[in-house]
Design a protein around this motif. Structure first.
Motif, PDB file in Angstrom:
ATOM      1  N   ASP A  91     135.353 -15.513 -33.114  1.00  0.00           N
ATOM      2  CA  ASP A  91     134.657 -14.739 -34.135  1.00  0.00           C
ATOM      3  C   ASP A  91     133.206 -15.182 -34.224  1.00  0.00           C
ATOM      4  OD1 ASP A  91     134.276 -12.959 -36.221  1.00  0.00           O
ATOM      5  OD2 ASP A  91     134.748 -14.490 -37.722  1.00  0.00           O
ATOM      6  N   ASP A  92     132.303 -14.218 -34.283  1.00  0.00           N
ATOM      7  CA  ASP A  92     130.885 -14.507 -34.502  1.00  0.00           C
ATOM      8  C   ASP A  92     130.598 -14.405 -35.980  1.00  0.00           C
ATOM      9  OD1 ASP A  92     130.253 -12.415 -31.678  1.00  0.00           O
ATOM     10  OD2 ASP A  92     130.485 -14.600 -31.717  1.00  0.00           O
TER      11      ASP A  92
ATOM     12  N   SER B 101     128.754 -13.264 -39.212  1.00  0.00           N
ATOM     13  CA  SER B 101     127.996 -12.049 -39.477  1.00  0.00           C
ATOM     14  C   SER B 101     126.727 -12.399 -40.243  1.00  0.00           C
ATOM     15  CB  SER B 101     128.839 -11.051 -40.271  1.00  0.00           C
ATOM     16  OG  SER B 101     129.225 -11.620 -41.485  1.00  0.00           O
TER      17      SER B 101
ATOM     18  N   VAL C  23     135.341  -7.658 -42.775  1.00  0.00           N
ATOM     19  CA  VAL C  23     134.523  -7.634 -41.561  1.00  0.00           C
ATOM     20  C   VAL C  23     135.267  -8.310 -40.419  1.00  0.00           C
ATOM     21  CG1 VAL C  23     132.373  -8.453 -40.519  1.00  0.00           C
ATOM     22  CG2 VAL C  23     132.356  -7.511 -42.826  1.00  0.00           C
ATOM     23  N   LYS C  24     135.835  -9.472 -40.683  1.00  0.00           N
ATOM     24  CA  LYS C  24     136.564 -10.197 -39.648  1.00  0.00           C
ATOM     25  C   LYS C  24     137.805  -9.413 -39.213  1.00  0.00           C
ATOM     26  CE  LYS C  24     138.062 -14.849 -38.620  1.00  0.00           C
ATOM     27  NZ  LYS C  24     138.195 -16.189 -39.168  1.00  0.00           N
TER      28      LYS C  24
ATOM     29  N   LYS D 138     136.697  -6.665 -36.921  1.00  0.00           N
ATOM     30  CA  LYS D 138     136.359  -7.215 -35.610  1.00  0.00           C
ATOM     31  C   LYS D 138     137.618  -7.485 -34.804  1.00  0.00           C
ATOM     32  CE  LYS D 138     132.014  -9.510 -36.719  1.00  0.00           C
ATOM     33  NZ  LYS D 138     131.347 -10.823 -36.819  1.00  0.00           N
ATOM     34  N   ARG D 139     138.622  -8.010 -35.449  1.00  0.00           N
ATOM     35  CA  ARG D 139     139.881  -8.295 -34.748  1.00  0.00           C
ATOM     36  C   ARG D 139     140.622  -7.017 -34.390  1.00  0.00           C
ATOM     37  NH1 ARG D 139     141.746 -13.823 -37.266  1.00  0.00           N
ATOM     38  NH2 ARG D 139     140.210 -15.071 -36.176  1.00  0.00           N
TER      39      ARG D 139
ATOM     40  N   ALA E  32     139.028  -5.678 -31.262  1.00  0.00           N
ATOM     41  CA  ALA E  32     138.883  -6.598 -30.141  1.00  0.00           C
ATOM     42  C   ALA E  32     139.406  -5.915 -28.877  1.00  0.00           C
ATOM     43  CB  ALA E  32     139.655  -7.883 -30.417  1.00  0.00           C
TER      44      ALA E  32
END
Length: 161
Positions: free
Chosen positions: A15-16, A18, A88-89, A92-93, A96
């Motif tokens: 994870d980047d 944000s 947000v995470k 993102k997942r 993916a």
């Protein structure tokens, strides 16, 4: 349990962080107990909505009402995971590379199920989309369990061969 907490708090490597334009919608601003409580409450509401849909079938209220309740229950259950990781995470997942196809399938199946139930009012088509939605949700859920999709593929291959 500590490993799970670290994973959900973002102490993993995929994870980047944000920064910039995206606001901080991280779940870490909530306490661990609040996050678990939010997840459980939201997940139970999703199950209850799905059960209301089943009840509507037994009360002969129609397949469309069942599809609407069932699909809304699935959406609420999916949103419950945002309490664990943050929205947000979680997004993102969801998108993916390993699960983007299953995520898109779930979203499409939810959309076409609601379309068939609300606009077309076509019960057989609605039932077909409900089954496909369920299969898409199972496949999406399996993407979060390491090697689960490979195991399912091999099981079906061995049954067919």
């Amino acid at each position: 349990m500590d490993k799970l907490k670290r994973f959900l708090n973002g102490d993993d490597r995929d994870d980047d962080s944000s920064t910039g334009i995206i606001p901080n919608l991280d779940a870490t601003s909530l306490s661990w107990s609040t996050r678990i409580t939010g997840f459980i409450v939201c997940f139970i509401i999703g199950i209850i909505l799905s059960l209301f849909g089943s009840l509507s079938l037994f009360l002969h209220k129609g397949l469309s009402l069942f599809a609407i309740f069932y699909t809304t229950g699935n959406i609420v259950s999916l949103l419950s995971t945002c309490f664990l990781m943050g929205p947000v995470k979680q997004l993102k997942r969801m998108f993916a590379p390993t699960r983007v196809i299953s995520t898109v399938l779930v979203i499409v199946m939810i959309g076409v199920t609601l379309f068939a139930a609300i606009y077309l009012k076509n019960a057989p088509l609605c039932l077909l989309f409900l089954i496909l939605q369920w299969l898409a949700m199972v496949w999406y859920s399996l993407s979060y369990i390491p090697y689960a999709r490979d195991a399912v593929k091999k099981t079906f291959e061995s049954c067919i061969a």
